[in-house]
Scaffold this motif. Structure first.
Motif, PDB file in Angstrom:
ATOM      1  N   GLY B 143       0.815  -1.207   0.000  1.00 25.30           N
ATOM      2  CA  GLY B 143       0.000   0.000   0.000  1.00 25.30           C
ATOM      3  C   GLY B 143       0.848   1.255   0.000  1.00 25.30           C
ATOM      4  O   GLY B 143       0.486   2.266  -0.610  1.00 25.30           O
ATOM      5  N   LYS B 144       1.985   1.185   0.693  1.00 30.34           N
ATOM      6  CA  LYS B 144       2.903   2.327   0.720  1.00 30.34           C
ATOM      7  C   LYS B 144       3.638   2.461  -0.620  1.00 30.34           C
ATOM      8  O   LYS B 144       3.865   3.572  -1.113  1.00 30.34           O
ATOM      9  CB  LYS B 144       3.927   2.140   1.844  1.00 30.34           C
ATOM     10  CG  LYS B 144       3.367   2.367   3.235  1.00 30.34           C
ATOM     11  CD  LYS B 144       3.448   3.842   3.615  1.00 30.34           C
ATOM     12  CE  LYS B 144       2.935   4.116   5.000  1.00 30.34           C
ATOM     13  NZ  LYS B 144       3.977   4.133   6.026  1.00 30.34           N
ATOM     14  N   ALA B 145       4.035   1.333  -1.191  1.00 24.68           N
ATOM     15  CA  ALA B 145       4.853   1.365  -2.414  1.00 24.68           C
ATOM     16  C   ALA B 145       4.025   1.743  -3.635  1.00 24.68           C
ATOM     17  O   ALA B 145       4.539   2.363  -4.574  1.00 24.68           O
ATOM     18  CB  ALA B 145       5.534   0.023  -2.633  1.00 24.68           C
ATOM     19  N   ALA B 146       2.740   1.358  -3.652  1.00 21.91           N
ATOM     20  CA  ALA B 146       1.890   1.657  -4.800  1.00 21.91           C
ATOM     21  C   ALA B 146       1.320   3.061  -4.641  1.00 21.91           C
ATOM     22  O   ALA B 146       0.286   3.252  -4.006  1.00 21.91           O
ATOM     23  CB  ALA B 146       0.775   0.629  -4.932  1.00 21.91           C
ATOM     24  N   THR B 147       2.000   4.049  -5.227  1.00 23.66           N
ATOM     25  CA  THR B 147       1.558   5.430  -5.043  1.00 23.66           C
ATOM     26  C   THR B 147       0.203   5.668  -5.695  1.00 23.66           C
ATOM     27  O   THR B 147      -0.570   6.515  -5.253  1.00 23.66           O
ATOM     28  CB  THR B 147       2.590   6.407  -5.627  1.00 23.66           C
ATOM     29  OG1 THR B 147       2.937   5.960  -6.940  1.00 23.66           O
ATOM     30  CG2 THR B 147       3.835   6.464  -4.767  1.00 23.66           C
ATOM     31  N   ASN B 148      -0.110   4.918  -6.766  1.00 25.61           N
ATOM     32  CA  ASN B 148      -1.417   5.065  -7.411  1.00 25.61           C
ATOM     33  C   ASN B 148      -2.451   4.113  -6.807  1.00 25.61           C
ATOM     34  O   ASN B 148      -3.579   4.017  -7.280  1.00 25.61           O
ATOM     35  CB  ASN B 148      -1.302   4.852  -8.928  1.00 25.61           C
ATOM     36  CG  ASN B 148      -0.914   3.421  -9.295  1.00 25.61           C
ATOM     37  OD1 ASN B 148      -0.684   2.586  -8.419  1.00 25.61           O
ATOM     38  ND2 ASN B 148      -0.847   3.139 -10.589  1.00 25.61           N
ATOM     39  N   GLY B 149      -2.024   3.358  -5.794  1.00 26.94           N
ATOM     40  CA  GLY B 149      -2.953   2.453  -5.117  1.00 26.94           C
ATOM     41  C   GLY B 149      -3.176   1.131  -5.822  1.00 26.94           C
ATOM     42  O   GLY B 149      -3.906   0.277  -5.325  1.00 26.94           O
ATOM     43  N   LYS B 150      -2.535   0.934  -6.985  1.00 25.80           N
ATOM     44  CA  LYS B 150      -2.839  -0.269  -7.774  1.00 25.80           C
ATOM     45  C   LYS B 150      -1.869  -1.412  -7.458  1.00 25.80           C
ATOM     46  O   LYS B 150      -0.669  -1.319  -7.729  1.00 25.80           O
ATOM     47  CB  LYS B 150      -2.789   0.045  -9.261  1.00 25.80           C
ATOM     48  CG  LYS B 150      -3.982   0.844  -9.741  1.00 25.80           C
ATOM     49  CD  LYS B 150      -3.939   0.964 -11.251  1.00 25.80           C
ATOM     50  CE  LYS B 150      -5.217   1.571 -11.808  1.00 25.80           C
ATOM     51  NZ  LYS B 150      -5.183   1.616 -13.270  1.00 25.80           N
ATOM     52  N   ILE B 151      -2.441  -2.469  -6.898  1.00 26.62           N
ATOM     53  CA  ILE B 151      -1.676  -3.673  -6.589  1.00 26.62           C
ATOM     54  C   ILE B 151      -2.260  -4.802  -7.440  1.00 26.62           C
ATOM     55  O   ILE B 151      -3.465  -4.847  -7.673  1.00 26.62           O
ATOM     56  CB  ILE B 151      -1.794  -4.017  -5.081  1.00 26.62           C
ATOM     57  CG1 ILE B 151      -1.275  -2.848  -4.233  1.00 26.62           C
ATOM     58  CG2 ILE B 151      -1.057  -5.301  -4.748  1.00 26.62           C
ATOM     59  CD1 ILE B 151      -1.704  -2.908  -2.783  1.00 26.62           C
ATOM     60  N   GLY B 152      -1.423  -5.682  -7.921  1.00 26.99           N
ATOM     61  CA  GLY B 152      -1.894  -6.821  -8.708  1.00 26.99           C
ATOM     62  C   GLY B 152      -1.588  -8.119  -7.997  1.00 26.99           C
ATOM     63  O   GLY B 152      -0.743  -8.164  -7.092  1.00 26.99           O
ATOM     64  N   PHE B 153      -2.296  -9.190  -8.370  1.00 34.09           N
ATOM     65  CA  PHE B 153      -2.025 -10.487  -7.752  1.00 34.09           C
ATOM     66  C   PHE B 153      -2.172 -11.586  -8.798  1.00 34.09           C
ATOM     67  O   PHE B 153      -3.192 -11.673  -9.476  1.00 34.09           O
ATOM     68  CB  PHE B 153      -2.978 -10.737  -6.580  1.00 34.09           C
ATOM     69  CG  PHE B 153      -2.529 -11.843  -5.660  1.00 34.09           C
ATOM     70  CD1 PHE B 153      -1.766 -11.566  -4.532  1.00 34.09           C
ATOM     71  CD2 PHE B 153      -2.842 -13.171  -5.936  1.00 34.09           C
ATOM     72  CE1 PHE B 153      -1.336 -12.586  -3.689  1.00 34.09           C
ATOM     73  CE2 PHE B 153      -2.415 -14.190  -5.104  1.00 34.09           C
ATOM     74  CZ  PHE B 153      -1.664 -13.900  -3.976  1.00 34.09           C
ATOM     75  N   VAL B 154      -1.137 -12.415  -8.936  1.00 32.29           N
ATOM     76  CA  VAL B 154      -1.174 -13.550  -9.856  1.00 32.29           C
ATOM     77  C   VAL B 154      -1.492 -14.791  -9.037  1.00 32.29           C
ATOM     78  O   VAL B 154      -0.704 -15.198  -8.179  1.00 32.29           O
ATOM     79  CB  VAL B 154       0.172 -13.724 -10.584  1.00 32.29           C
ATOM     80  CG1 VAL B 154       0.109 -14.914 -11.523  1.00 32.29           C
ATOM     81  CG2 VAL B 154       0.527 -12.458 -11.352  1.00 32.29           C
ATOM     82  N   ALA B 155      -2.665 -15.365  -9.272  1.00 30.25           N
ATOM     83  CA  ALA B 155      -3.133 -16.490  -8.464  1.00 30.25           C
ATOM     84  C   ALA B 155      -3.301 -17.732  -9.327  1.00 30.25           C
ATOM     85  O   ALA B 155      -3.624 -17.637 -10.508  1.00 30.25           O
ATOM     86  CB  ALA B 155      -4.469 -16.133  -7.818  1.00 30.25           C
ATOM     87  N   ALA B 156      -3.110 -18.890  -8.717  1.00 28.83           N
ATOM     88  CA  ALA B 156      -3.306 -20.138  -9.447  1.00 28.83           C
ATOM     89  C   ALA B 156      -4.798 -20.443  -9.582  1.00 28.83           C
ATOM     90  O   ALA B 156      -5.317 -20.602 -10.680  1.00 28.83           O
ATOM     91  CB  ALA B 156      -2.586 -21.289  -8.746  1.00 28.83           C
ATOM     92  N   HIS B 157      -5.488 -20.519  -8.442  1.00 26.90           N
ATOM     93  CA  HIS B 157      -6.895 -20.913  -8.441  1.00 26.90           C
ATOM     94  C   HIS B 157      -7.668 -20.111  -7.387  1.00 26.90           C
ATOM     95  O   HIS B 157      -7.088 -19.703  -6.386  1.00 26.90           O
ATOM     96  CB  HIS B 157      -7.032 -22.404  -8.110  1.00 26.90           C
ATOM     97  CG  HIS B 157      -6.346 -23.313  -9.069  1.00 26.90           C
ATOM     98  ND1 HIS B 157      -6.846 -23.599 -10.320  1.00 26.90           N
ATOM     99  CD2 HIS B 157      -5.180 -23.993  -8.976  1.00 26.90           C
ATOM    100  CE1 HIS B 157      -6.022 -24.419 -10.942  1.00 26.90           C
ATOM    101  NE2 HIS B 157      -5.000 -24.674 -10.151  1.00 26.90           N
ATOM    102  N   PRO B 158      -8.986 -19.938  -7.594  1.00 21.25           N
ATOM    103  CA  PRO B 158      -9.788 -19.257  -6.566  1.00 21.25           C
ATOM    104  C   PRO B 158     -10.156 -20.211  -5.434  1.00 21.25           C
ATOM    105  O   PRO B 158     -11.295 -20.637  -5.333  1.00 21.25           O
ATOM    106  CB  PRO B 158     -11.027 -18.776  -7.335  1.00 21.25           C
ATOM    107  CG  PRO B 158     -11.129 -19.673  -8.529  1.00 21.25           C
ATOM    108  CD  PRO B 158      -9.778 -20.256  -8.792  1.00 21.25           C
ATOM    109  N   ILE B 159      -9.199 -20.578  -4.581  1.00 23.71           N
ATOM    110  CA  ILE B 159      -9.465 -21.461  -3.444  1.00 23.71           C
ATOM    111  C   ILE B 159      -9.307 -20.657  -2.151  1.00 23.71           C
ATOM    112  O   ILE B 159      -8.660 -19.607  -2.162  1.00 23.71           O
ATOM    113  CB  ILE B 159      -8.515 -22.678  -3.441  1.00 23.71           C
ATOM    114  CG1 ILE B 159      -7.060 -22.221  -3.388  1.00 23.71           C
ATOM    115  CG2 ILE B 159      -8.770 -23.558  -4.652  1.00 23.71           C
ATOM    116  CD1 ILE B 159      -6.079 -23.345  -3.141  1.00 23.71           C
TER     117      ILE B 159
END
Lengths: 307, 356
Positions: B143-159
């Motif tokens: 949250g601190k590093a993303a100055t524009n607030g945008k964080i992404g997440f690469v996930a394998a499965h929705p478990i």
């Protein structure tokens, strides 16, 4: 904004499609000479492992691509020996090759897992990125993407614009006729298998050395088998390999992009896009064409159990 | 004379400590991994636990098999271990469960340990840990590093496990950056580096500045993020060396103490089939070291929150928590009940992604 979106999609598509494109080109050449090789997946895997190993120890990604191609070629000699010399069914031999390549690469590749390579220099820092409008896009692409374009052109010119290309295609259409002309279809098929192997190996190396800069067992994840299928969609034509590979890449890029916009569609359903869309294209092109499937005639023999 | 008594006493004391130290005979311990033990991810974390256990129990003779798929092959692998006399088998991949349960029935004298916290049998135990606590703390760094607030997440499965990670990152990020969002892209596979890279590039094109990941090996994601100049939150293992500049922090497993405890108990005949669950406090799910770009103030803030979690003063799932579509899930003053944490099937507000 829309322009950025398209550029983003296209660069993800091209990067994703390049290994598949290279494998498709190789298999197209092999099949045009009358041989089916289902072992592309295995050849890609040994190419990926060997290419990664060479890059890791030498620091030179170009050498890695070369070694990857050589590894794919070496594995394809098994197919050549089994099919051309011993008369084994090509489907069985190809499947065996796929599992052999998988096992060999997993075994010899184990010490490579978790190793790091630098790959090619990031072009985002080069002068290319300074170009207006498309500079950012061009800089996203990597050397193997450009190599893929070059190979499409070379294969297209070779098959349709050279005498050797004509002989090559004749081996796939009617080996007997070629034989009567005093040529050796067997020899051409040998070369076709080896070249196909080298292209698959290069495809695997492009995946490990350039695109992902990592090696992990079974990293091709079915893309070799997919490439064999897409050869049919591209109607055994190297010029059509580019758009068909791009359709695959764009479908994958689009499925990921739709996810990231929060579309409430199952990611599993979206994940089938790269397979469903080429199937639809196949169906449409088959219906639209007057000339049937465009399959090299000699391949029919494989399915009648004659090869 | 006085000296003599002392030395006798010392000798007796020494002797008694030697005798009190249980003499561990050789015990065979088998490990089965779904990938390579150097994958910089899930499997390497399990193998680090094996090495730690071996160090703690010199009599343990370990036997590790890599790249064993979640099918009948794992039965063969475990059977081979049993036939060579292994008394404990760590079936480290989730999909090994049915095969381990089967073999446990046939081999009542062998203790099986399955990773994932799913099921128990008389001679099959399970172990797992709450990684979401470390993900919450990583979310603060994100949250601190993303100055524009945008964080992404690469996930394998929705478990559930992965939804916990994503939600925890979002909640952690929100605590320091109210406009923080986490955009999720699934690859549909635990092991498909090509798709991992495509997912990172897709997220980068959307303007994401920090990326989190939960697939078996985060290496491909870290490499792709490095190329795009994006910061990363690691998972499974301390992978800072792959991109020190881009590395913020992350979570990694430390299975050593749990594995050591299990093997010691089996040796001593006191092992009981029960779930062993670790967390930040027990040290089984740890916060990874900080990368150089995390400033001192952020570090202090994270370490304070870490202490609060360890002391039981901060619960990651304390309200108010709103769902993705804005419904109040957990009112202020209460926390999400544990069973609902374990079976998590929702995204919190601020997460962009599908649950299907």
């Amino acid at each position: 904004m829309t322009f950025d979106l398209l550029i983003g999609l296209l660069s993800v598509a091209l990067l994703t499609a390049t290994p598949v494109l290279m494998a498709m080109l190789g298999e197209t050449l092999t099949q045009r000479a009358g041989i089916i090789n289902l072992g592309v997946e295995g050849q890609m895997l040994v190419g990926a492992a060997a290419g990664f190993a060479a890059t890791h120890s030498s620091g030179n990604p170009w050498l890695g691509l070369l070694v990857g191609a050589a590894a794919g070629l070496m594995l394809s000699t098994v197919h050549a020996l089994l099919c051309l010399q011993l008369g084994v069914n090509q489907i069985a031999s190809g499947l065996a090759l796929m599992f052999l390549g998988n096992g060999l690469s997993s075994y010899y590749g184990t010490p490579l897992v978790g190793q790091q390579i630098d790959g090619f220099t990031n072009m985002a820092q080069g002068s290319l990125a300074q170009l207006p409008l498309i500079g950012h896009f061009l800089a996203q692409l990597t050397p193997t993407v450009y190599l893929g374009f070059v190979l499409v052109v070379l294969c297209g010119i070779f098959l349709y614009r050279t005498q050797w290309g004509l002989i090559w295609r004749a081996a796939g259409e009617s080996a007997d006729a070629l034989h009567m002309l005093g040529r050796h279809p067997g020899l051409i098929r040998l070369v076709a298998i080896l070249i196909g192997g080298a292209f698959s190996g290069l495809a695997g190396a492009a995946l490990s050395v350039d695109y992902t800069r990592t090696w992990v067992e079974q990293m091709t994840a079915g893309r070799g088998l997919l490439a064999v299928g897409l050869v049919i969609v591209a109607r055994w034509n190297p010029w059509l390999v580019l758009p068909v590979a791009l359709i695959f890449g764009l479908s994958e890029a689009l499925s990921l992009r739709l996810q990231s916009t929060g579309a409430d569609i199952s990611p599993y359903l979206l994940g089938t896009l790269p397979y469903v869309v080429p199937l639809i294209v196949l169906l449409l092109s088959y219906r639209a064409s007057q000339r049937g499937t465009a399959m090299p005639q000699e391949l029919a023999g494989v399915f009648r159990g004659m090869a | 004379m006085k000296h003599r008594i002392l030395s006798v006493a010392a000798a007796l004391g020494l002797a008694s400590t030697i005798m009190l130290q249980p003499a561990y005979a050789d015990i065979g311990v088998g490990y089965v991994y779904v990938g390579a033990k150097t994958d910089g991810g899930y499997n390497q974390a399990q193998d680090a636990g094996r090495l730690e256990m071996q160090k703690a129990i010199p009599g343990a003779k370990t036997n590790a098999l890599e790249n064993i798929p979640e099918n009948a092959q794992v039965s063969q692998a475990m059977q081979r271990m049993i036939s060579t006399g292994d008394k404990v088998i760590f079936a480290t991949s989730y999909g090994y469960l049915p095969y381990a349960l089967d073999l446990a029935k046939q081999n009542p004298k062998v203790v099986f340990m399955h990773c994932g916290g799913a099921k128990l049998a008389p001679n099959l135990g399970t172990y797992f840990a709450d990684m979401f606590e470390a993900m919450y703390l990583s979310g603060i760094a994100a949250g601190k590093a993303a100055t524009n607030g945008k964080i992404g997440f690469v996930a394998a499965h929705p478990i559930p496990q992965i939804l916990q990670d994503i939600n925890a990152i979002e909640l952690g990020a929100q605590s320091v950056n109210p406009k923080a969002t986490v955009t999720v892209v699934y690859t549909g596979s635990w092991n498909d580096p090509s798709k991992d890279v495509a997912a990172v590039n897709t997220l980068a094109d959307q303007g994401v500045q920090v990326i989190g990941v939960h697939v078996d090996s985060p290496i491909a994601v870290i490499g792709a993020a490095q190329k795009r100049g994006i910061k990363v939150i690691g998972y499974h293992f301390d992978d800072m060396k792959f991109d020190p500049q881009g590395w913020l922090t992350g979570g990694y497993w430390d299975w050593g103490p749990i594995m050591t405890q299990v093997v010691k108990e089996v040796e001593a005949g006191t092992w009981k089939s029960q779930p062993v669950f670790g967390n930040l406090k027990s040290g089984a799910a740890k916060l990874a070291p900080f990368g150089p770009s995390v400033d001192a103030a952020t570090r202090t803030q994270i370490m304070d929150k870490k202490k609060a979690i360890e002391d039981g003063k901060l619960n990651v799932w304390s309200g108010p928590i709103y769902s993705q579509d804005g419904k109040l899930l957990v009112p202020a003053g209460s926390t999400l009940p544990r069973p609902q944490v374990d079976s998590m099937d929702f995204f919190v507000k601020g997460v962009i992604g599908s649950l299907k």
